[in-house]
Enzyme design. Sequence first.
Site, PDB file in Angstrom:
ATOM      1  N   LEU A 178      29.680  -0.461 -32.534  1.00 17.68           N
ATOM      2  CA  LEU A 178      29.109   0.835 -32.873  1.00 17.68           C
ATOM      3  C   LEU A 178      27.668   0.810 -32.401  1.00 17.68           C
ATOM      4  CD1 LEU A 178      30.417   1.272 -36.543  1.00 17.68           C
ATOM      5  CD2 LEU A 178      31.279   2.408 -34.495  1.00 17.68           C
ATOM      6  N   ASP A 179      27.172   1.925 -31.905  1.00 17.42           N
ATOM      7  CA  ASP A 179      25.785   1.999 -31.457  1.00 17.42           C
ATOM      8  C   ASP A 179      24.840   1.690 -32.605  1.00 17.42           C
ATOM      9  OD1 ASP A 179      26.586   2.742 -28.911  1.00 17.42           O
ATOM     10  OD2 ASP A 179      26.370   4.892 -29.323  1.00 17.42           O
ATOM     11  N   LYS A 180      23.642   1.252 -32.253  1.00 17.60           N
ATOM     12  CA  LYS A 180      22.635   0.888 -33.250  1.00 17.60           C
ATOM     13  C   LYS A 180      22.397   2.018 -34.254  1.00 17.60           C
ATOM     14  CE  LYS A 180      17.823  -0.544 -33.750  1.00 17.60           C
ATOM     15  NZ  LYS A 180      16.577  -0.870 -33.049  1.00 17.60           N
TER      16      LYS A 180
END
Length: 85
Positions: A56-58
């Site tokens: 998952l993106d930051k």
Amino acid sequence: MHPPLHILWRDEHLVAVYKPAGWLVHRTGLDAGETRFVMQTLRDQLGQHVFPVHRLDKGTCGVLVMALHSDAARALSQAFEHGAT
């Protein structure tokens, strides 16, 4: 030290955790100043190596699934790749 990750589900093959926004899944040179990593925190929390099967993106919060051994990581990564999940 960072707070422990919230474990949503665990069996002998997989663990699902809640990834807070702002945390990276793993270390990367793209964000060298970051100190919060799901893989490292979860490894320390469980006392065993974990294997990412997706990211998952930051900035994204949500459920992150990690494998607890390489065979489970390979099988689940292939299932994600083929849309079988």
